[in-house]
Design an enzyme around this catalytic site. Sequence first.
Site, PDB file in Angstrom:
ATOM      1  N   ASP A 205       0.806  -1.214   0.000  1.00 37.82           N
ATOM      2  CA  ASP A 205       0.000   0.000   0.000  1.00 37.82           C
ATOM      3  C   ASP A 205       0.846   1.274   0.000  1.00 37.82           C
ATOM      4  O   ASP A 205       0.319   2.373  -0.135  1.00 37.82           O
ATOM      5  CB  ASP A 205      -0.924  -0.002   1.224  1.00 37.82           C
ATOM      6  CG  ASP A 205      -1.907   1.152   1.235  1.00 37.82           C
ATOM      7  OD1 ASP A 205      -2.527   1.421   0.187  1.00 37.82           O
ATOM      8  OD2 ASP A 205      -2.053   1.807   2.282  1.00 37.82           O
ATOM      9  N   SER A 228      -6.225   5.643  -0.184  1.00 34.67           N
ATOM     10  CA  SER A 228      -6.582   4.337  -0.738  1.00 34.67           C
ATOM     11  C   SER A 228      -8.075   4.095  -0.529  1.00 34.67           C
ATOM     12  O   SER A 228      -8.597   4.291   0.573  1.00 34.67           O
ATOM     13  CB  SER A 228      -5.795   3.227  -0.051  1.00 34.67           C
ATOM     14  OG  SER A 228      -4.398   3.438  -0.173  1.00 34.67           O
ATOM     15  N   GLN A 277      -5.149  -1.300  -7.170  1.00 43.15           N
ATOM     16  CA  GLN A 277      -5.661  -0.347  -6.188  1.00 43.15           C
ATOM     17  C   GLN A 277      -6.259   0.864  -6.898  1.00 43.15           C
ATOM     18  O   GLN A 277      -5.719   1.342  -7.896  1.00 43.15           O
ATOM     19  CB  GLN A 277      -4.554   0.138  -5.248  1.00 43.15           C
ATOM     20  CG  GLN A 277      -5.021   1.081  -4.159  1.00 43.15           C
ATOM     21  CD  GLN A 277      -3.892   1.532  -3.269  1.00 43.15           C
ATOM     22  OE1 GLN A 277      -3.215   2.511  -3.547  1.00 43.15           O
ATOM     23  NE2 GLN A 277      -3.660   0.804  -2.167  1.00 43.15           N
TER      24      GLN A 277
END
Length: 285
Positions: A205, A228, A277
């Site tokens: 991430d 995110s 993502q």
Amino acid sequence: MPQSLDELIDLLDLEEIEIGLFRARQPDTQLQRAFGGQVLAQALVAAARTVPASRVLHSLHAYFLRPGRTDIPIVYDVETIRDGRSFSSRRVVARQGGSVIFYLSSSFHEDEEGFEHADPVPDDVPGPDESPRLGEVLSKVSGRSAALWEREWGVLDVRYVGDSRSGGNLADPRHPARARVWVRVEGGLPEDPRLHQAALAYASDLTLLSATTVPHNVFIGINVQGTSLDHAMWFHRPFRADDWLLYDQVSPSASGGLGLATARLFQHRTLVANVAQEGLIRPTT
């Protein structure tokens, strides 16, 4: 955030307060909200704790619903969706302060024989020893001390390979938003493959959404608000999170304040995982 391997392992060592209900520690951090990779990794650990050891995670899909706070614990509630002959499915709800902040769906699979093929590793990639530390690169861009990076992300050794912005070594008109880094956990993790998967989820991430801003010459945390929104991973082959992984990232689209990035992770020239993502990339200036 964890500055050492022991701190990361402690962060991922959840307390089971009831069957399928886990409470997680919070790290020592100056961040205003919980790092998405932390929530993702802790939820993955919670799910794995309820699955037979012979079954290995092969995919996860997650949604970040609300910012997590860093001053109170997060509780992870694991729901057993199905245990079949070769697959187990789990859903995890993360709650904090009376609100749901995160959802995770995950699938575990018994190892079996099958067909094999994989994308090859990109050619002519400088090795980690030939690539600068990401903290040093960000320090030059932002004017902030590299020590700030080490304060929050010291457990991760991240080396910046390059990107496709003007003059970058990944310039390609067919793919205007590309970036590569090398990443590993600093130190030696125990042999538990589930811990290595959680550690890689934690690291995944960190840089992926930044690939969506490359063609625009802006930077998340400097002149872009980045958050995110959802995150997916597919684990293909065994790997070690404490050994170098090439994180090959590309953003096929950005529009309407949202950016999409996908990535491949290679270790020892073998494809071990894929990541996708989408996140908010909102200009702040």
